[in-house]
Design a protein around this motif. Structure first.
Motif: not given
Lengths: 166, 166
Positions: B8-17, B19-22, B32-45
């Protein structure tokens, strides 16, 4: 004008270290969306060195980020103003211990709670989330399933594994 | 001894910028397999700043990395020696243009080519890949589908969206 468009990625993953994988993912359609090197690892309990998130950390971030991206991408088209967006929740699987292979796995349930700060009506906000669900590539893959084809190359041998249809 | 285990994983994503999501992803079970901060974004198109991979880059890396991890994790248990492991392939979706929402999506097909360097027999190598498929959380989620529950919070309103069973 075509009423469909292709979205495609190619990738190559290489096993390095104890459990670390280094995956190069290239966006090839509809436009070149960039090339990214994404590493996965496992924690020491699972024989790794914890140098990177696990595949399921990335999977969970992909599910979350995909819906969030589409909520913002679709908002303007649907006339909904999004001043703030937070999504939290859980992803959950079950492993079944077996022999000789250690275990087989199945998904249990994924749960997303979407917090939207917007002066638009709740009806319009809900319609936006419903549209984003249908436009989210990850969610639609989970809802519809997909055939994953496997070819094994070992020495001079190349074998196509039997497919289970989605 | 239980013959199943939870993942099981829990998560929280916040929209910033733009189209970037953190997204913060926390492994909560089985260990406990660790906590990681993973950001997503989109290209300019697509209206983003290309500060991070897109959700589908991560999804593709997760699929690849999950199978590769299980191939190495299961190899010892199945008595197969893996001296080298490379996986390449493609992930592919289709978008259908609609109005008023921009589009809806569906998966087309994912293809994996697994190159294994091993002194073991091809039969044993194939049996290892078959076991890893069944032990790969991502692949089994795609094969079996899963219900994704959505709750929308907007101001004081909290609405549970209708579910489509997996």
């Amino acid at each position: 004008m075509s009423d469909t468009f292709d979205v495609q990625f190619t990738f190559r993953g290489e096993a390095v270290g104890k459990m670390r994988n280094e995956v190069r993912v290239v966006s090839t359609a509809p436009t070149s969306g960039g090339t990214y090197d994404i590493a996965t690892d496992e924690g020491p309990v699972h024989g790794g060195d914890a140098t990177a998130p696990t595949p399921l950390h990335y999977f969970t971030a992909a599910l979350t980020g995909c819906l969030m991206t589409q909520i913002r991408a679709f908002a303007r088209r649907l006339g909904v103003q999004v001043d703030g967006l937070v999504v939290d929740g859980t992803t959950q699987w079950l492993g079944h211990l077996t022999a000789p292979a250690p275990y087989w796995t199945e998904p249990v349930r994924f749960e997303l709670v979407v917090h939207i700060d917007s002066p638009s009506s709740t009806d319009d906000v809900v319609a936006l989330v419903e549209a984003a669900k249908k436009g989210c590539f990850v969610e639609q893959t989970l809802a519809k399933g997909v055939t994953v084809g496997h070819t094994v190359r070992h020495g001079d041998a190349e074998l196509k594994l039997e497919e289970s249809a989605a």
